[in-house]
Design an enzyme around this catalytic site. Structure first.
Site, PDB file in Angstrom:
ATOM      1  N   CYS A  15     -18.228  39.846  40.767  1.00  0.00           N
ATOM      2  CA  CYS A  15     -19.209  40.930  40.665  1.00  0.00           C
ATOM      3  C   CYS A  15     -20.528  40.492  40.966  1.00  0.00           C
ATOM      4  O   CYS A  15     -21.321  41.195  41.523  1.00  0.00           O
ATOM      5  CB  CYS A  15     -19.192  41.571  39.139  1.00  0.00           C
ATOM      6  SG  CYS A  15     -17.507  42.334  38.868  1.00  0.00           S
ATOM      7  N   CYS A  90     -70.034  15.151  64.828  1.00  0.00           N
ATOM      8  CA  CYS A  90     -71.111  15.202  64.005  1.00  0.00           C
ATOM      9  C   CYS A  90     -70.959  16.174  62.825  1.00  0.00           C
ATOM     10  O   CYS A  90     -69.974  16.877  62.784  1.00  0.00           O
ATOM     11  CB  CYS A  90     -72.732  15.560  64.866  1.00  0.00           C
ATOM     12  SG  CYS A  90     -72.795  17.318  64.978  1.00  0.00           S
ATOM     13  N   CYS A  93     -70.285  19.704  63.408  1.00  0.00           N
ATOM     14  CA  CYS A  93     -69.104  20.221  63.943  1.00  0.00           C
ATOM     15  C   CYS A  93     -68.043  20.150  62.709  1.00  0.00           C
ATOM     16  O   CYS A  93     -67.288  21.131  62.558  1.00  0.00           O
ATOM     17  CB  CYS A  93     -68.328  18.760  64.836  1.00  0.00           C
ATOM     18  SG  CYS A  93     -69.399  18.661  66.429  1.00  0.00           S
ATOM     19  N   ASP A 526     -55.499   6.232  23.811  1.00  0.00           N
ATOM     20  CA  ASP A 526     -54.047   6.370  22.849  1.00  0.00           C
ATOM     21  C   ASP A 526     -54.036   4.849  22.289  1.00  0.00           C
ATOM     22  O   ASP A 526     -54.404   3.971  22.959  1.00  0.00           O
ATOM     23  CB  ASP A 526     -53.055   6.668  23.952  1.00  0.00           C
ATOM     24  CG  ASP A 526     -51.692   6.313  23.352  1.00  0.00           C
ATOM     25  OD1 ASP A 526     -51.459   7.028  22.387  1.00  0.00           O
ATOM     26  OD2 ASP A 526     -50.633   5.766  23.730  1.00  0.00           O
TER      27      ASP A 526
END
Length: 846
Positions: A15, A90, A93, A526
């Site tokens: 089903c 550069c 760009c 820790d």
């Protein structure tokens, strides 16, 4: 959209399958998940208002019922694409590429690295997104090629399919234009020599009386020079047509204007000669500018060549790591040793390692032994001995001995590959400090064009100077301007810094982590496995006389009983006792232990030499009726020092025989590390789930400023949040799963070597070694990089803010000083070179 339905009528797996099949057939449905047990069905669909009803109808037609429970926007997976961008020359760009990509719908962020040409784009996980990005870059006047794509943290939970990495191709090598630039410079210099000779001769040499002939000769020599350097004109013109001018546009205008003006003056000389006007010819001859146009191109090309060479050196770290991986490996196949390509290794292969061989994958030694130099990967200077059961990592080298190991992580999953990926990722990322420079770069060239035009017009129309004066001033403004220095200031330092870090086994996952670490004021540590070894050792043994007094001797005799008894137990304390005995020359044999018994949470008991002994904690002594009251002062002294105690007693005589003090010992180097952190002005906090007594003992020994003890794993994150609420900039150092949430919450999470995969995935910085002193090195390196970046940015802004007004003639009214365009060009080339060479100084970091 994501829709949730309650499905009725399903009675078995068949089903369930029918419902899923029926719904998947509905147009617009993207994904369906049906749960048989709960009856719930989750459906991801297109955003159409009638979709829920279509699904209900499909389920009903399949013979079941469905009711809409909930609907909401479907979670969108976010992926990270890496592209190789071509044509960027550069910082302007770079800014245009980023702007074009960020404008796309579905793009979350885009980072463009001018040094490597790499662009990293975070966007929605749509199949057509890579092509859209490539098209956007192409429309902006550049090229883009997809290198790889991997999943990134999504804005909502991802499906299993989305969580898989999807590599497209191997990472391409970083482009190296230095050879092409060298050829371009050599040809330019060769052509420049006769041009300069003719220009000089026309003023002071044999061509002085033939100015028009000299002009024609200069034109003949400048034309091939322009052709050799045509890249500036092609690129500059393209950027103008795209309305996004760049550095090449400025060079094109400066050099091109010089040539055009010189051509006009040559025409003027020709007309003067035709008219017999010698004064007109002489005046025009003094305004020729061919050699300046040529020298601008020569100096720019030379500067770009030096810059490219220097930039290439910044990528040495990645190249060095790539060269660590061997090309071939010897494996055992069918009982025979066979040499194969290293990338053909598979998990489970048994690999043969001989003296001088590099290890091609991560794995575990199964036979033989050797000495492995791990300095290239972890930075550890002392080679480590390897024997069966020990782990080996890719990229390390076997110095002597031979062994075989079973491969566990190969290819992209190996330690070396992951390190390379981290270094490349960090190098390609942008630091927050660069954002302002990036914004300036985006508008820099248009601003310079306006400044050059304004300067020329001012001198020509306001001050009534000659056209020659105004033109040379405008050209000087064009060629002195340098957006490249702004664009390179941050990424070049980040690349060198991350490369230096990798050499010392310190991996920064991104540029932001490198920047954040320098501002940290509190380091939270820790305890177990980070500050301490993470395993207990016997630090003191007190043997007792029959009347309960300390005997001051008899330790060896005691160990001959305790060690065999504890050797039958798997408890960490038992192993510590056995190790202590072996270190003191006591042979450990369990042959004479009879009637052995272990009581969980208490200890062990057994008969040795006909006498029944018990060894365990205070609860076991109490259960056996053995009094500890006579040793209260000793117990209090040892416990206040952070020791855990083991008691051994003669059960038959009900007499305590000895007290053993065990402690999780502080790592070598922890004391030096804490002292160095204090010298750097950092506050230290010990955060642990251990008892307050134990934590205070360690803190007292190492002079840690504050202790937060007895914290459960889920409470560590809350402690970090509390420190941040108090205004602290926090770095968290940890190694375990229980540290992952705290590492993620901290401003900078640092996973220390030997830690778990989840801790290393969550952290911003990964230390490959387990040495706490590497935290100090990471902080110092971060501070050195940020100093370097600030100096670069200061120079880039200072140079342009000072240079452009000088080139525009700001000093001329006061002292008559003007900047010749040749000097402006040289200054521009030196500006970028300064930024790159300044960043390279970081390679000397120790």
């Amino acid at each position: 959209m994501r829709h949730l339905f309650q499905v009725g009528g399903m009675r078995c797996a068949s089903c369930q399958a029918h419902v899923a099949k029926a719904v998947k057939a509905v147009p617009g449905v993207q994904n369906v998940e049906v749960n048989l047990i709960t009856g719930r069905m989750t459906v991801e669909t297109d955003d159409a208002p009638d979709m829920p009803q279509k699904i209900i109808d499909a389920v009903k037609n399949a013979g079941f019922t469905a009711e809409l429970v909930e609907e909401a926007p479907a979670p969108v997976a976010v992926v990270e694409h890496v592209f190789q961008v071509g044509g960027m020359r550069c910082a302007s760009c770079q800014a245009h590429v980023a702007k074009a990509v960020k404008a796309l719908s579905g793009v979350r962020d885009a980072e463009v690295n001018l040094v490597t040409g790499r662009m990293t784009v975070k966007c929605n996980n749509a199949p057509d997104m890579p092509q859209k990005i490539i098209d956007a870059v192409k429309n902006a006047g550049f090229t883009a090629e997809l290198v790889e794509e991997t999943p990134k943290a999504a804005s909502a939970p991802e499906t299993a399919g989305q969580a898989e990495a999807k590599p497209k191709k191997a990472a391409t090598s970083i482009p190296d234009p230095s050879r092409e630039l060298l050829r371009q410079f050599i040809w330019s210099a060769i052509l420049m020599l006769p041009l300069m000779y003719v220009a000089f001769s026309s003023m002071h040499g044999f061509l002085k009386d033939y100015p028009l002939d000299a002009a024609w000769l200069q034109l003949v020599f400048v034309i091939p020079l322009l052709f050799v350097n045509r890249v500036y004109f092609v690129s500059g013109a393209k950027r103008f047509l795209k309305l996004s001018p760049n550095m090449d546009s400025l060079i094109m205008l400066g050099s091109g204007a010089s040539v055009l003006y010189s051509l006009v003056m040559t025409g003027e000389m020709l007309l003067g000669k035709m008219q017999g006007d010698a004064a007109r010819v002489t005046e025009a001859a003094g305004n020729l500018y061919f050699e300046t146009a040529g020298m601008i191109l020569v100096l720019v090309t030379f500067g770009k060549y030096l810059e490219a060479r220097a930039k290439r050196r910044t990528t040495d770290a990645v190249s060095r790591l790539m060269n660590l991986s061997p090309k071939t490996a010897v494996v055992v196949r069918g009982g025979n040793e066979v040499e194969i390509a290293a990338d053909e290794l598979a998990v489970g292969d048994v690999v043969v390692i001989r003296p001088g061989s590099s290890i091609p994958a991560d794995g575990v030694v199964v036979s033989g032994n050797g000495t492995v130099d791990q300095s290239s990967v972890t930075g550890e200077s002392v080679p480590a001995g390897k024997e069966p059961g020990d782990r080996v990592v890719s990229g390390t080298m076997n110095v002597n001995g031979s062994f075989r190991f079973r491969a566990e992580r190969v290819g992209r999953d190996s330690t070396l590959s992951r390190i390379i990926q981290l270094v490349e990722s960090a190098s390609n990322s942008s630091a927050p400090i660069s954002r302002f420079a990036d914004r300036v770069s985006g508008v820099f060239v248009p601003a310079v064009l306006i400044a050059a035009l304004a300067a020329g017009c001012f001198w020509l129309f306001v001050e009534h100077q000659t056209v020659y004066f105004a033109l040379t001033t405008a050209i000087a403004v064009l060629v002195i301007s340098c957006p490249c220095a702004l664009g390179l200031a941050t990424p070049i330092a980040i690349m060198v810094g991350t490369g230096v870090g990798s050499k010392y086994g310190i991996l920064f996952k991104n540029a932001a982590a490198l920047e954040e670490l320098h501002a940290v004021g509190t380091v939270v540590l820790d305890k177990t496995g980070t500050v301490t070894e993470g395993r207990h050792r016997v630090t003191r043994v007190v043997t007792l006389t029959p009347d309960g007094a300390e005997s001051g001797g008899g330790e060896a005799e005691f160990l001959k009983i305790a060690a065999p008894l504890e050797s039958k137990s798997e408890h960490p304390f038992a192993r510590a006792v056995v190790q202590y005995a072996q270190e003191h020359g006591v042979s450990v044999s369990d042959a004479n232990v009879e009637d052995f018994s272990a009581t969980p949470g208490m200890g062990v008991s057994g008969t040795v030499g006909g006498i029944r002994y018990v060894c365990g904690n205070a609860r076991m002594m109490e259960r056996e009726g053995i009094s500890l009251s006579a040793q209260e002062n000793l117990i209090r002294e040892l416990e206040s020092g952070g020791h855990s105690l083991l008691f051994m007693a003669n059960r038959d005589a009900k007499r305590l025989c000895a007290v053993m003090a065990l402690r999780d010992t502080v790592k070598d180097g922890s004391a030096d590390a804490l002292r160095a952190l204090r010298d750097l002005g950092l506050k230290t906090v010990l955060l642990t789930g251990d008892t307050e007594v134990s934590a205070n003992a360690v803190a007292s020994e190492l002079q840690i400023d504050r202790v937060i003890a007895g914290v459960l794993p889920d409470g560590k994150e809350a402690c970090i949040r509390e420190l941040q609420r108090d205004g602290a900039k926090v770095a968290m150092v940890g190694d375990g799963i229980n540290d992952a949430a705290a590492l993620a919450r901290a401003d900078v999470g640092i996973a220390i070597g030997g830690g778990t995969d989840i801790a290393m995935e969550t952290a911003d910085v990964v230390l490959l070694r387990g040495d706490l002193r590497d935290v100090v090195t990471a902080v110092r390196l971060s501070r050195a990089v940020m100093r370097n970046i600030r100096l670069n940015l200061f120079w880039a802004f200072f140079y342009n803010v000072l240079g452009i007004p000088v080139a525009a003639g700001a000093l001329y009214p006061l002292w008559g000083w003007r900047l010749h365009p040749m000097l402006g060009t040289a200054a521009m080339a030196c500006s970028s070179l300064f930024v790159v060479t300044n960043a390279l100084r970081l390679r000397k970091f120790r």
